[in-house]
Design a protein around this motif. Structure first.
Motif, PDB file in Angstrom:
ATOM      1  N   UNK A  51      -6.207  13.142  88.858  1.00 32.09           N
ATOM      2  CA  UNK A  51      -6.827  14.498  88.851  1.00 32.09           C
ATOM      3  C   UNK A  51      -6.977  15.477  87.619  1.00 32.09           C
ATOM      4  N   UNK A  52      -6.283  14.997  86.679  1.00 39.01           N
ATOM      5  CA  UNK A  52      -6.193  15.940  85.619  1.00 39.01           C
ATOM      6  C   UNK A  52      -5.702  15.042  84.227  1.00 39.01           C
ATOM      7  N   UNK A  53      -6.687  15.363  82.969  1.00 37.03           N
ATOM      8  CA  UNK A  53      -6.121  14.920  81.726  1.00 37.03           C
ATOM      9  C   UNK A  53      -5.680  15.966  80.790  1.00 37.03           C
ATOM     10  N   UNK A  54      -4.736  15.797  80.347  1.00 34.62           N
ATOM     11  CA  UNK A  54      -4.147  16.995  79.083  1.00 34.62           C
ATOM     12  C   UNK A  54      -4.050  16.168  77.725  1.00 34.62           C
ATOM     13  N   UNK A  55      -5.052  17.025  76.846  1.00 33.30           N
ATOM     14  CA  UNK A  55      -4.511  16.697  75.359  1.00 33.30           C
ATOM     15  C   UNK A  55      -3.137  17.090  74.895  1.00 33.30           C
ATOM     16  N   UNK A  56      -2.751  16.694  73.793  1.00 31.11           N
ATOM     17  CA  UNK A  56      -1.231  17.163  73.430  1.00 31.11           C
ATOM     18  C   UNK A  56      -1.644  18.756  73.018  1.00 31.11           C
ATOM     19  N   UNK A  57      -2.718  19.048  72.427  1.00 30.50           N
ATOM     20  CA  UNK A  57      -2.839  20.409  72.369  1.00 30.50           C
ATOM     21  C   UNK A  57      -2.754  21.192  73.405  1.00 30.50           C
ATOM     22  N   UNK A  58      -3.607  20.957  74.684  1.00 29.73           N
ATOM     23  CA  UNK A  58      -3.404  21.505  75.932  1.00 29.73           C
ATOM     24  C   UNK A  58      -2.060  21.601  76.444  1.00 29.73           C
ATOM     25  N   UNK A  59      -1.403  20.334  76.377  1.00 30.69           N
ATOM     26  CA  UNK A  59      -0.168  20.123  76.967  1.00 30.69           C
ATOM     27  C   UNK A  59       0.993  21.306  76.216  1.00 30.69           C
ATOM     28  N   UNK A  60       0.822  21.130  74.902  1.00 31.40           N
ATOM     29  CA  UNK A  60       1.692  22.054  74.155  1.00 31.40           C
ATOM     30  C   UNK A  60       1.465  23.594  74.497  1.00 31.40           C
ATOM     31  N   UNK A  61       0.043  24.142  74.755  1.00 33.22           N
ATOM     32  CA  UNK A  61       0.007  25.307  74.851  1.00 33.22           C
ATOM     33  C   UNK A  61       0.359  25.785  76.242  1.00 33.22           C
ATOM     34  N   UNK A  62       0.255  24.688  77.247  1.00 37.87           N
ATOM     35  CA  UNK A  62       0.862  25.097  78.457  1.00 37.87           C
ATOM     36  C   UNK A  62       2.260  25.425  78.646  1.00 37.87           C
ATOM     37  N   UNK A  63       3.091  24.544  77.960  1.00 44.04           N
ATOM     38  CA  UNK A  63       4.449  24.643  77.776  1.00 44.04           C
ATOM     39  C   UNK A  63       4.856  25.835  77.244  1.00 44.04           C
ATOM     40  N   UNK A  64       4.353  26.211  76.351  1.00 37.93           N
ATOM     41  CA  UNK A  64       5.034  27.555  75.812  1.00 37.93           C
ATOM     42  C   UNK A  64       4.164  28.416  76.743  1.00 37.93           C
ATOM     43  N   UNK A  65       3.253  28.692  77.221  1.00 39.55           N
ATOM     44  CA  UNK A  65       2.813  29.686  78.101  1.00 39.55           C
ATOM     45  C   UNK A  65       3.796  29.731  79.248  1.00 39.55           C
ATOM     46  N   UNK A  66       4.237  28.480  80.115  1.00 37.65           N
ATOM     47  CA  UNK A  66       5.146  28.311  81.179  1.00 37.65           C
ATOM     48  C   UNK A  66       6.524  29.043  80.591  1.00 37.65           C
ATOM     49  N   UNK A  67       7.079  28.536  79.461  1.00 32.45           N
ATOM     50  CA  UNK A  67       8.173  29.057  79.167  1.00 32.45           C
ATOM     51  C   UNK A  67       8.284  30.524  79.051  1.00 32.45           C
ATOM     52  N   UNK A  68       7.311  31.057  78.457  1.00 36.80           N
ATOM     53  CA  UNK A  68       7.259  32.416  78.415  1.00 36.80           C
ATOM     54  C   UNK A  68       7.203  33.052  79.615  1.00 36.80           C
ATOM     55  N   UNK A  69       6.428  32.471  80.633  1.00 37.02           N
ATOM     56  CA  UNK A  69       6.335  32.934  81.995  1.00 37.02           C
ATOM     57  C   UNK A  69       7.648  32.910  82.704  1.00 37.02           C
ATOM     58  N   UNK A  70       8.300  32.043  82.744  1.00 40.92           N
ATOM     59  CA  UNK A  70       9.609  31.868  83.197  1.00 40.92           C
ATOM     60  C   UNK A  70      10.720  32.889  82.711  1.00 40.92           C
ATOM     61  N   UNK A  71      10.693  32.897  81.389  1.00 38.65           N
ATOM     62  CA  UNK A  71      11.500  34.184  80.831  1.00 38.65           C
ATOM     63  C   UNK A  71      11.128  35.398  81.078  1.00 38.65           C
ATOM     64  N   UNK A  72       9.851  35.669  81.067  1.00 40.55           N
ATOM     65  CA  UNK A  72       9.209  37.142  81.180  1.00 40.55           C
ATOM     66  C   UNK A  72       9.136  37.574  82.684  1.00 40.55           C
ATOM     67  N   UNK A  73       8.476  36.597  83.432  1.00 39.72           N
ATOM     68  CA  UNK A  73       8.163  37.027  84.752  1.00 39.72           C
ATOM     69  C   UNK A  73       9.163  36.427  85.854  1.00 39.72           C
ATOM     70  N   UNK A  74       9.999  35.651  85.706  1.00 36.16           N
ATOM     71  CA  UNK A  74      10.947  35.368  86.703  1.00 36.16           C
ATOM     72  C   UNK A  74      12.402  35.848  86.297  1.00 36.16           C
ATOM     73  N   UNK A  75      12.405  35.963  84.902  1.00 40.12           N
ATOM     74  CA  UNK A  75      13.874  36.315  84.274  1.00 40.12           C
ATOM     75  C   UNK A  75      15.056  35.121  84.137  1.00 40.12           C
ATOM     76  N   UNK A  76      14.282  33.897  84.066  1.00 39.72           N
ATOM     77  CA  UNK A  76      15.116  32.787  83.865  1.00 39.72           C
ATOM     78  C   UNK A  76      15.617  32.945  82.648  1.00 39.72           C
ATOM     79  N   UNK A  77      17.082  32.843  82.375  1.00 42.69           N
ATOM     80  CA  UNK A  77      17.938  33.042  81.219  1.00 42.69           C
ATOM     81  C   UNK A  77      18.848  31.775  80.808  1.00 42.69           C
ATOM     82  N   UNK A  78      19.535  31.893  79.690  1.00 46.40           N
ATOM     83  CA  UNK A  78      20.265  30.917  79.313  1.00 46.40           C
ATOM     84  C   UNK A  78      21.348  30.409  80.521  1.00 46.40           C
TER      85      UNK A  78
END
Length: 547
Positions: free
Chosen positions: A44-71
């Motif tokens: 269904x999908x292929x990710x390069x390392x660059x795409x993978x890294x970009x998505x990971x950081x964007x999702x981490x930001x989304x979890x922290x900023x948009x869902x309030x996930x904390x330590x």
């Protein structure tokens, strides 16, 4: 006596898993030099390392900023294998979260057990699983709102959570922080009752990745073969990522070793063979039933599997005969490994250079072992007892179960595995039996007590017992049930009725594939404990009578 690893110890850095993962790949693999090449591949999908890294950081930001996930918050991941799986787990950990993995085939009842224990803040799943998740949330009396049940492919999609905003990234920089901060909670069945949550720290997982790497570096034959292949070898990832074998050994270790992963959502033998041929797959991490299929099935003969340099079989016992036959038929070394959820998971492995049939190999670096008898006395080489291990990959403990933790890890830090075996004079580990009464079906653990409790909930069942019986055709144990029927309830078709009733309440691998037998009474001790040993002896006698 204590048995020490024959391999030199290595330093274990004090670092969080995401930092280790991205630094290792960027600095030590081809993906750091060529971030645009395929890193994770699926139909269904292929990710390069660059795409993978970009998505990971964007999702981490989304979890922290948009869902309030904390330590310290826990994210429950209920997903089949997907190229996004490691990005989701690493993102949660970057934001300070703990990741709990769950089998996407679990019923609402089984998921509710995990939800109640982990007190998750949010859930990541697929659209077809949302109804079961909501039911599980209700059964667990969890406070997770529907808006925090996110999907990969449907409404309330994780792609809508992505953010480019800065977020409070969590870094772990001391041994104490890395060793006490939980990265994953994976569930492992105890000797009785429901599965327990195994808490694995960032240090546990980082250590086991490095221990496996150090082991592979000692394998002369493996090193020689890998100098003759392409710059970016491919590995096939079909083992479930929610299981510790797939999570550490495939998802994290293989990527950190420079393999591009070809991801299968679920295993199917012919598709496996097709992908090996298409991508010239070099490494295969297997379980015994898959090894059996590759060895025996005519389907496998239709495809060119010669690209595979080596295979490792783990998660369940592997007979000497099957190992020898597989290596002869397949034409590449098939090495055993041994581990547990509680050890992150790898404890011992065998090298391509020195395959000892029937052995799980020697313990990894930075580890020691002991074999003890029923009284706790340490035994010597070749003497059979319970296998116990110590090292940086040993779990922190069982979630909310200090008593179970104390029973499993002794005052010297040794994990008592519940597995019976011995270590020979050359340091090779052999597993011969299981002290625990767990049933292992294709690598999945099944606690008999859980199924027994469900069986006795059926209105026609007065008493019940479950044991594991070996199925030669599948090269695995399968659970078999024994039931005492209530007076007046024994009617034509009652066994089929009980089968259907139970199957609707458990994940597929827990079904009673060994059958259900009606008996007059369940053998028990004077204290009421089920004597499964007697049932196993009866089954063995039946088996021998057929030979």
């Amino acid at each position: 006596m204590l048995f020490h690893s024959p391999f030199p110890s290595i330093p274990i850095p004090s670092v969080d898993l995401p930092t280790f993962f991205f630094d290792t790949i960027a600095k030590r693999t081809v993906f750091g030099r060529k971030p645009e090449i395929p890193f994770l591949i699926s139909e269904q999908k292929t990710l390069s390392f660059a795409e993978f890294e970009k998505f990971t950081y964007a999702f981490a930001s989304g979890l922290a900023n948009n869902t309030g996930l904390k330590h310290g918050d826990t994210l429950l991941v209920v997903l089949p294998n997907t190229v996004y799986y490691p990005a989701i787990t690493l993102a949660a950990q970057m934001a300070g979260g703990v990741v709990c993995t769950a089998n996407p085939q679990y019923t609402a009842r089984e998921l509710a057990h995990q939800l109640k224990l982990i007190e998750a803040r949010a859930v990541i799943t697929i659209g077809s699983k949302v109804t079961a998740i909501k039911k599980a949330v209700k059964l667990a009396e969890s406070s997770i709102p529907d808006s925090f049940i996110f999907t990969l492919d449907s409404e309330n999609c994780i792609f809508d959570v992505l953010s480019a905003k800065p977020f409070p990234r969590i870094y772990l920089r001391t041994k104490e922080e890395a060793g006490s901060t939980i990265a994953f909670i994976v569930f492992s069945s105890g000797t009785s009752g429901n599965p327990k949550g195994v808490m694995l720290s960032h240090r546990n997982v980082v250590a086991n990745i490095l221990q496996n790497g150090a082991f592979d570096n000692t394998d002369v034959m493996r090193a020689k073969r890998f100098t003759e292949i392409e710059e970016t070898p491919h590995a096939l990832a079909f083992l479930p990522f929610f299981h510790i074998y797939g999570l550490t050994c495939v998802l994290h270790y293989q990527l950190c070793s420079g393999y591009a992963l070809v991801v299968m959502a679920q295993f199917e033998l012919e598709k496996f063979c097709q992908l090996v041929q298409k991508y010239r797959v070099r490494a295969a991490l297997l379980v015994p039933p898959v090894t059996l299929g590759l060895t025996k099935s005519p389907v496998a003969r239709k495809y060119d599997l010669s690209s595979i340099v080596f295979a490792i079989s783990g998660a369940a016992p592997f007979s000497r005969e099957l190992q020898q036959e597989a290596q002869k038929v397949l034409g590449f070394p098939v090495c055993q490994g041994y581990g547990l959820s509680e050890t992150s998971p790898t404890v011992a492995r065998a090298t391509m250079s020195d395959v000892v049939y029937g052995s799980a190999g020697r313990i990894l670096c930075n580890m020691s072992a002991k074999v003890i008898d029923e009284n706790g006395k340490e035994l010597g080489p070749g003497e059979v007892g319970e296998l116990c291990y110590c090292g940086p990959n040993i779990m922190v403990g069982y979630l909310k179960s200090p008593a179970a933790t104390a029973e499993s890890i002794d005052s010297d830090g040794y994990l008592h595995t519940g597995d019976i075996g011995y270590i020979d004079k050359d340091g090779y580990n052999y597993i011969t039996d299981r002290k625990k009464e767990l049933i292992k079906y294709k690598g999945f653990q099944i606690p008999p007590a859980e199924l027994e409790g469900l069986l006795t909930d059926h209105p026609a069942v007065l008493d019940a017992a479950v044991i594991g019986i070996y199925d030669d055709a599948q090269a695995t144990e399968v659970p078999k049930g024994f039931v005492v029927i209530r007076p007046g309830a024994n009617k034509p078709g009652i066994v089929d009725e009980i089968h259907s009733w139970l199957s609707s309440r458990v994940v597929s691998y827990k079904r009673l594939r060994g059958g259900i037998e009606i008996v007059d009474a369940i053998p028990k001790s004077t204290t009421g404990k089920i004597l499964r040993r007697i049932l196993k002896e009866r089954e063995l006698q039946k088996r021998m009578a057929k030979l």
